[in-house]
Write an enzyme that holds these catalytic residues in place. Structure first.
Site, PDB file in Angstrom:
ATOM      1  N   HIS A 103       1.095  -1.425   0.303  1.00  0.00           N
ATOM      2  CA  HIS A 103       0.075   0.251  -0.350  1.00  0.00           C
ATOM      3  C   HIS A 103       1.365   1.474  -0.493  1.00  0.00           C
ATOM      4  O   HIS A 103       1.884   1.494   0.893  1.00  0.00           O
ATOM      5  CB  HIS A 103      -0.822   0.215   1.233  1.00  0.00           C
ATOM      6  CG  HIS A 103      -1.955   1.106   1.218  1.00  0.00           C
ATOM      7  ND1 HIS A 103      -2.112   2.146   2.407  1.00  0.00           N
ATOM      8  CD2 HIS A 103      -2.906   1.534   0.584  1.00  0.00           C
ATOM      9  CE1 HIS A 103      -2.494   2.984   2.357  1.00  0.00           C
ATOM     10  NE2 HIS A 103      -3.087   2.519   1.001  1.00  0.00           N
ATOM     11  N   HIS A 159      -0.834  10.545  -2.680  1.00  0.00           N
ATOM     12  CA  HIS A 159      -2.516   9.858  -2.094  1.00  0.00           C
ATOM     13  C   HIS A 159      -3.349  11.476  -2.224  1.00  0.00           C
ATOM     14  O   HIS A 159      -4.278  11.004  -2.262  1.00  0.00           O
ATOM     15  CB  HIS A 159      -2.080   9.612  -1.084  1.00  0.00           C
ATOM     16  CG  HIS A 159      -3.447   9.243   0.076  1.00  0.00           C
ATOM     17  ND1 HIS A 159      -4.047  10.077   0.812  1.00  0.00           N
ATOM     18  CD2 HIS A 159      -3.711   7.932  -0.017  1.00  0.00           C
ATOM     19  CE1 HIS A 159      -4.737   9.157   1.694  1.00  0.00           C
ATOM     20  NE2 HIS A 159      -5.068   7.972   0.773  1.00  0.00           N
ATOM     21  N   GLU A 209      -4.009   4.183  -9.071  1.00  0.00           N
ATOM     22  CA  GLU A 209      -5.328   4.518  -8.272  1.00  0.00           C
ATOM     23  C   GLU A 209      -5.709   6.071  -8.765  1.00  0.00           C
ATOM     24  O   GLU A 209      -4.363   6.333  -9.117  1.00  0.00           O
ATOM     25  CB  GLU A 209      -5.320   4.624  -6.996  1.00  0.00           C
ATOM     26  CG  GLU A 209      -6.727   4.994  -6.344  1.00  0.00           C
ATOM     27  CD  GLU A 209      -7.030   5.249  -5.051  1.00  0.00           C
ATOM     28  OE1 GLU A 209      -6.064   4.610  -4.164  1.00  0.00           O
ATOM     29  OE2 GLU A 209      -7.863   5.901  -4.400  1.00  0.00           O
ATOM     30  N   ASP A 224      -0.795   6.291  -5.894  1.00  0.00           N
ATOM     31  CA  ASP A 224      -2.291   7.209  -5.987  1.00  0.00           C
ATOM     32  C   ASP A 224      -1.418   8.075  -7.025  1.00  0.00           C
ATOM     33  O   ASP A 224      -0.290   8.860  -7.122  1.00  0.00           O
ATOM     34  CB  ASP A 224      -2.626   7.313  -4.689  1.00  0.00           C
ATOM     35  CG  ASP A 224      -3.028   6.376  -3.767  1.00  0.00           C
ATOM     36  OD1 ASP A 224      -3.460   5.755  -3.952  1.00  0.00           O
ATOM     37  OD2 ASP A 224      -2.363   6.289  -3.075  1.00  0.00           O
TER      38      ASP A 224
END
Ligand code: G3P
Ligand code: CA
Length: 392
Positions: free
Chosen positions: A66, A108, A202, A95
């Site tokens: 992550h 992020h 993402e 991200d």
């Protein structure tokens, strides 16, 4: 305890276990990141869980690093990604947000106050501003106000230094990576190790950025095509909290997609902007999941949607979400498993120090027993050890 006993009656489903060996080896080749074969998307997407193609080639439970191995290094740095790979993570997460000149960078948030040394740069002091992002007012420095050249003068720092003081050792060591750099890094590593490096990528705040003329999906699709990662069997999974972003990507590339799901009463921001009244609770009904299965290969719910926590923070019994999603032919990759007490369910904490490690193996077992296909983890080595008991 009752919840754990209930969960423990559910066995991992052998049908969804890894078919890693031969399939992964077949997907490597000289092209590095590129998997073998052209692949064809079906109505439910890549063969995924059933055919051993696309994400179906990943071991189950799959461990996602992550933001890289963010438990040990400042998140979204090449150092965090490399450590995630070195620790054996099956797939490395990014991200993405854009710069002012439309380059995709790995953060992020577009607010880089907390993850870079931007506040120490007097030349950018006047860039500090207040803006509304997805309905939340934020004050700080934002990627969309910097060119890539300017952003590259900054250095990445640890997001939660109070909780993870050891990670501050690496403050300033790496720049903010572009997604193009990550693709080059992954291709090089794939060549060296002789098998693909999987990426889990993402789009952040896609509707907000599109309103600024900085749509994320087109440059992302261009980069994927340049690296021949636009096919259904590419070692990449695309993800977003905004379903319309996955749908848009679906029109541009065949790379598999996953719809992220926040709390049940959350409303995706693209729904807010388009006047769609539905919330996550609507998306996780059988009807909602069937609709998602029309354009995505999986869902990425919060762990709490899989096993809710009681008022005291301890785990209760699993919901029907995993079974419902599997019936809709969707992978289930929840987020986020972290070793520290502060992030664990109350019944898996050890001692009173919120930053000390708790019984993450116990917590992971409960989630894996609920039948999830993988998990996003800040400490991928720990999650991998926990996953070993569930791999065939
Ligand atoms: O993308 C899965 C997980 O990372 C979603 O949460 O907020 O960490 O991006 P977030
Ligand atoms: Ca993410």
């Amino acid at each position: 305890m009752a919840a754990r006993q209930a969960a423990s009656t559910q066995q991992p489903r052998p049908g969804r276990r890894a078919v890693l060996g031969a399939a992964m080896a077949g997907g490597a080749g000289a092209a590095g990141l590129l998997a073998a074969g052209s692949g064809t998307a079906t109505a439910a997407g890549a063969a995924g869980r059933h055919g051993g193609a696309g994400p179906g080639r990943l071991p189950v439970p799959t461990v996602v690093a992550h933001r890289g191995a963010s438990g040990y290094r400042p998140e979204h740095t090449l150092g965090a990604y490399q450590l995630g790979l070195d620790l054996g993570a099956d797939i490395i997460e990014q991200d993405l947000v854009p710069t002012r000149d439309g380059q995709l960078v790995c953060r992020h948030e577009n607010d880089i106050t907390g993850t870079t040394d931007v506040a120490d740069h007097p030349e950018f002091a006047d860039r500090r501003t207040t803006k509304s992002v997805d309905g939340t007012e934020l004050t700080g420095w934002f990627t969309e106000d910097f060119t890539l050249a300017e952003l590259k003068t900054l250095r990445a720092t640890e997001r939660i230094p109070a909780q993870r003081p050891n990670n501050t050792l690496y403050d300033g060591r790496w720049t903010v990576p572009t997604f193009a750099e990550v693709l080059d890094w992954a291709a090089e590593r794939a060549r060296k190790r002789g098998r693909p490096v999987w990426l889990y990528t993402e789009t952040k705040h896609p509707t907000y950025f599109r309103s600024l003329g900085l749509g994320l999906e087109e440059p992302l699709a261009r980069l994927l095509r340049q690296h021949r990662l636009h096919r259904a069997d590419a070692p990449v999974i695309l993800q977003s909290f905004e379903p319309s972003s996955i749908q848009r990507l679906r029109r541009l590339v065949d790379t598999p997609g996953v719809v992220l799901l926040g709390a049940a009463d959350d409303r995706p921001w693209d729904f807010v902007e388009s006047g769609d009244p539905r919330t996550v609770a609507d998306l996780i009904t059988r009807r909602g999941l069937a609709e998602i299965a029309g354009y995505a290969q999986g869902i990425g719910p919060t762990l709490d949607l899989v096993i809710p926590r009681a008022a005291d923070g301890s785990l209760t019994a699993p919901t029907s979400l995993v079974g419902d999603a599997h019936r809709a032919d969707l992978l289930v990759h929840p987020y986020t498993l972290r070793n520290e007490n502060a992030f664990l369910p109350a019944d898996f904490r050890r001692g009173d120090d919120p930053n000390a490690y708790g019984d993450v193996f116990g917590a992971a077992r409960a989630y894996f027993e609920a039948g999830i296909d993988g998990v996003f983890a800040d400490h991928p080595d720990t999650a991998l050890l926990a996953a070993e008991d569930f791999r065939g």
